[in-house]
Design a protein around this motif. Structure first.
Motif, PDB file in Angstrom:
ATOM      1  N   CYS A   1      -3.864  -0.765  -5.152  1.00 48.33           N
ATOM      2  CA  CYS A   1      -3.812  -2.001  -4.394  1.00 48.33           C
ATOM      3  C   CYS A   1      -5.061  -2.851  -4.570  1.00 48.33           C
ATOM      4  CB  CYS A   1      -3.618  -1.675  -2.916  1.00 48.33           C
ATOM      5  SG  CYS A   1      -4.944  -0.636  -2.271  1.00 48.33           S
TER       6      CYS A   1
ATOM      7  N   VAL B   1      -0.582   3.638  -3.650  1.00 41.71           N
ATOM      8  CA  VAL B   1      -0.157   2.525  -4.501  1.00 41.71           C
ATOM      9  C   VAL B   1      -1.417   1.747  -4.875  1.00 41.71           C
ATOM     10  CG1 VAL B   1       1.140   0.357  -4.583  1.00 41.71           C
ATOM     11  CG2 VAL B   1       2.086   2.332  -3.367  1.00 41.71           C
TER      12      VAL B   1
ATOM     13  N   CYS C   1      -4.132   6.015   0.360  1.00 45.57           N
ATOM     14  CA  CYS C   1      -3.236   5.049  -0.266  1.00 45.57           C
ATOM     15  C   CYS C   1      -2.750   5.592  -1.601  1.00 45.57           C
ATOM     16  CB  CYS C   1      -3.962   3.727  -0.475  1.00 45.57           C
ATOM     17  SG  CYS C   1      -2.882   2.457  -1.147  1.00 45.57           S
TER      18      CYS C   1
ATOM     19  N   MET D   1      -9.292   4.326  -0.280  1.00 51.52           N
ATOM     20  CA  MET D   1      -8.605   3.870   0.923  1.00 51.52           C
ATOM     21  C   MET D   1      -8.041   5.103   1.632  1.00 51.52           C
ATOM     22  SD  MET D   1      -5.746   0.924   1.140  1.00 51.52           S
ATOM     23  CE  MET D   1      -4.638   0.749   2.536  1.00 51.52           C
TER      24      MET D   1
ATOM     25  N   HIS E   1      -9.066   0.949  -4.130  1.00 50.82           N
ATOM     26  CA  HIS E   1      -7.872   1.732  -3.796  1.00 50.82           C
ATOM     27  C   HIS E   1      -8.102   3.244  -3.702  1.00 50.82           C
ATOM     28  CE1 HIS E   1      -4.176   3.905  -4.405  1.00 50.82           C
ATOM     29  NE2 HIS E   1      -4.615   4.264  -5.583  1.00 50.82           N
TER      30      HIS E   1
ATOM     31  N   HIS F   1       0.850  -1.185   0.000  1.00 44.51           N
ATOM     32  CA  HIS F   1       0.000   0.000   0.000  1.00 44.51           C
ATOM     33  C   HIS F   1       0.882   1.229   0.000  1.00 44.51           C
ATOM     34  CE1 HIS F   1      -3.821  -2.052   0.650  1.00 44.51           C
ATOM     35  NE2 HIS F   1      -3.203  -2.853   1.490  1.00 44.51           N
TER      36      HIS F   1
END
Ligand code: SF4
Ligand code: SF4
Ligand code: SF4
Ligand code: CU
Lengths: 478, 186
Positions: B130, B128, B126, B137, B134, B91
């Motif tokens: 994921c 990245v 977040c 997040m 995502h 993450h």
């Protein structure tokens, strides 16, 4: 264009009392020329159809990673941002004039891409009377909204739903008359209609007297040989079952397709600018199904802010359909709050205000429906505020996806490597709070119009050419 | 006078002020909800407790698609250190408005630290990709005292009250004027 001799005098294109805010856009020659071109709508649809095709392809063939897939980024971030931040608040249902979803069906039904033909193809059935409302669309929207965490993040689901809509629209066009799909079924159309009442543009008839004497009613029935001998360029009767000559008083169901402008032999329909939220003052046409749309939209904006933007992983799991029990729970909470709790709350407050009001008490159901329309500015502001909070942090994906729409490693425009860059995420509250405050102020303003005496009441004013009474106009300039 | 109000949907009746109050109640309530969830959702920091400027450390686990604990509370001026570990995939951690961007690996601690010098809610998210959720997040650091929240709420009440008052006064004015006008013609 003006040297036709007809029994009825052509109306003056500019309404006599031009006020600030009100401009007759067809008073500008290039605009007038443009909206009378049969190819206009086709030209609007074509680029969108192209993008739409890529969206469907990316949905089915592209990478399953949403943030790297053209379908997800271009539908749910780029298109959505354009729609809710620009097109709806400023252009009413202008999106519907360029929407590719019903295009295939409509072309088959008309047997033409551009031309006007008097005979249409298909069964041209009438939509059942009992369903001539927004309930099907409301429930369609609610169920799609329920899946939104999945729909807006999984390319294949987006692709399948959009393709499904195209197919349903095409079948509907072949079985039923006109754009039955857009009027009664489209889940997007319902909220576009609701919030288009806010927009500062309108398609309206110019002169009531001309319509009264008009024997063609081409704006509703479509051009005929006889009407074309008088004027018009050949247009279909309103695809969305409106009768602009009747008159049409709200934007709710007008797709801005310009067919009525083309069809009217007396050039008696125009496109005007106007003050924002004007249609909310129109009592005629207010109905429970539309009112419900207002609750559904406002409720959904609130729910999404909690589910999608909140920090709670458990709720996200439910919304992401990771377990069946979670899904059931989420469905109960989500649908319960937008379909039951929001209207119930509204009912309680409507009832309270009726009790407080004293005096002669208006009918509760009518009050309930009327007041729902005061939620339009607030709901629109809520959606704008909510949209900012995922558009600004994520719009930078659009650049990389543009170069690599399917996530296959292409680099068409050299922007594939553009890094994820959230734009001004820490300033979001400073954008959202004023937006919401503006929504609140406008909502109160819209609602208060019904409780406060208005200027002009004692001296009867002649009705305006648009068929609208003047007091609402005065108060807008307060 | 009555003709028009009927057109507008409601009969003219007494107690308009109370009527308006009722209406604004409807709207304020809904708006209140909206504001609450978008801005803050029940995260009023405790007013009591030591003043800011302390060192605060938090252990945070990241998983698809949330951080745990979802929300931490600090005071203005605190130096905040987050020790973040992933439970599943890789993450990221991007702190809004601080330009901090780090990766979070499974079973390995990532340490970021910053001074909580802005009141209100600081979101971190977040960075990245994921999984499907995502983009949503998001974790929260609430920096108290939450001036942003109280400011926004005060503004809301002010705006609602102000609008109602303004419209009401204008309504009275118009009524007076139209009464004068009727008197004049009679
Ligand atoms: S109603 Fe729906 S399908 Fe029809 S044009 Fe509008 S958005 Fe497209
Ligand atoms: S707007 Fe419709 S009813 Fe009016 S003149 Fe034109 S065709 Fe006839
Ligand atoms: S025909 Fe006219 S009234 Fe009907 S949708 Fe098109 S522009 Fe609107
Ligand atoms: Cu992540």
């Amino acid at each position: 264009m003006a040297q036709r001799s007809t029994a009825i005098a052509r109306p003056i294109l500019r309404p006599p009392q031009e006020v600030a805010w009100r401009k007759d856009l067809l008073g500008y020659r290039p605009v007038r020329w443009l909206v009378r071109q049969r190819w206009l709508q086709f030209a609007l649809i074509l680029p969108n159809l192209f993008v739409f095709t890529i969206v469907i392809m990316a949905g089915f063939l592209g990478t399953p990673i949403g943030a790297k897939n053209f379908a997800i980024i271009f539908v749910w971030i780029v298109w959505w941002a354009l729609l809710i931040l620009v097109l709806v608040p400023f252009g009413a249902r202008i999106w519907c004039a360029m929407c590719p979803i019903p295009a295939v069906g409509e072309w088959m039904q008309r047997r033409a891409f551009i031309l006007w033909k008097p005979k249409t193809f298909g069964l041209a059935r009438k939509w059942p009377k009992g369903l001539r409302n927004l309930w099907v669309a409301n429930f369609g929207f609610a169920s799609i909204a329920l899946t939104s965490a999945v729909l807006t993040t999984r390319p294949i689901v987006t692709g399948a739903v959009l393709l499904g809509l195209v197919i349903i629209a095409a079948v509907t066009h072949l079985v039923f008359e006109r754009r039955t799909f857009c009027r009664y079924l489209c889940p997007v159309g319902g909220f576009l209609g609701l919030y288009s009442m806010a927009a500062p543009v309108e398609v309206r008839r110019v002169d009531a007297e001309v319509c009264r004497q008009c024997q063609f009613k081409a704006c509703f029935r479509g051009s005929t040989e006889a009407s074309l001998r008088v004027g018009g360029v050949g247009g279909y009767g309103c695809p969305n079952f409106e009768f602009p000559g009747a008159p049409m008083e709200r934007n709710t169901y007008c797709l801005l397709c310009t067919e009525c402008i083309k069809a009217c032999p007396y050039e008696n329909i125009t496109i005007r600018t106007r003050p924002f939220f004007q249609d909310l003052q129109v009592e005629k046409g207010r109905k429970l199904d539309e009112a419900y749309k207002a609750f559904i939209m406002l409720g959904a904006a609130i729910m999404y802010s909690i589910v999608m933007l909140g920090p709670w992983g458990r709720i996200k799991d439910w919304a992401n359909f990771t377990s069946f029990s979670g899904l059931l729970l989420y469905a109960a909470i989500f649908l319960g709050s937008i379909l039951v709790a929001a209207p119930a709350l509204h009912l309680v407050f409507t009832w309270l205000s009726r009790v407080f009001a004293g005096g002669s008490r208006p009918d509760l159901k009518k009050l309930f429906v009327d007041y729902a329309y005061t939620l339009v500015p607030l709901g629109l502001a809520g959606w704008i505020a909510f949209s900012f909070s995922f558009v600004l942090p994520n719009i930078s994906y659009a650049l990389s996806v543009l170069s690599d729409p399917f996530g296959w490693g292409w680099d068409l425009f050299g922007t594939k490597g553009y890094p994820w860059t959230p734009y001004a995420p820490h300033l979001l509250p400073y954008i959202q709070v004023p937006t919401l405050l503006l929504g609140l102020v406008l909502s109160i303003k819209v609602g208060s119009r019904w409780g406060i005496p208005l200027p002009g009441k004692t001296s009867p004013h002649p009705p305006r050419p648009g068929g609208r009474s003047s007091p609402s106009l005065h108060t807008w300039q307060v | 006078m009555f003709r028009h109000t009927r057109r507008m949907g409601l009969r003219s009746h007494g107690g308009r002020a109370r009527f308006l109050t009722g209406l604004s109640l409807v709207l304020s309530f809904v708006f209140f909800l909206l504001l609450l969830d978008i801005l803050v959702v029940s995260n009023v920091s405790q007013a009591a407790g030591p003043a800011g400027g302390r060192e605060r450390e938090f252990t945070i686990t990241a998983r698809q698609f949330a951080y745990s604990p979802p929300r931490i509370r600090v005071r203005l001026g605190d130096r905040v250190t987050l020790r973040v570990t992933s439970e599943d995939v890789v993450h990221g951690l991007y702190i809004d408005g601080y330009g901090i961007n780090a990766k979070v690996y499974p079973g390995q601690e990532t340490v970021v630290s910053f001074v909580a010098n802005r009141p209100g809610k600081i979101r971190y998210r977040c960075s990245v990709i994921c999984g499907n959720l995502h983009p949503f997040m998001i974790g929260e650091v609430v920096v108290g005292p939450n001036y942003t929240l109280w400011g926004a709420l005060a503004l809301t009440v002010l705006a609602a009250g102000g609008t109602v008052l303004m419209l009401w006064r204008r309504g009275e004015e118009i009524r007076d004027r139209s009464e004068e006008a009727t008197d004049g013609t009679a």
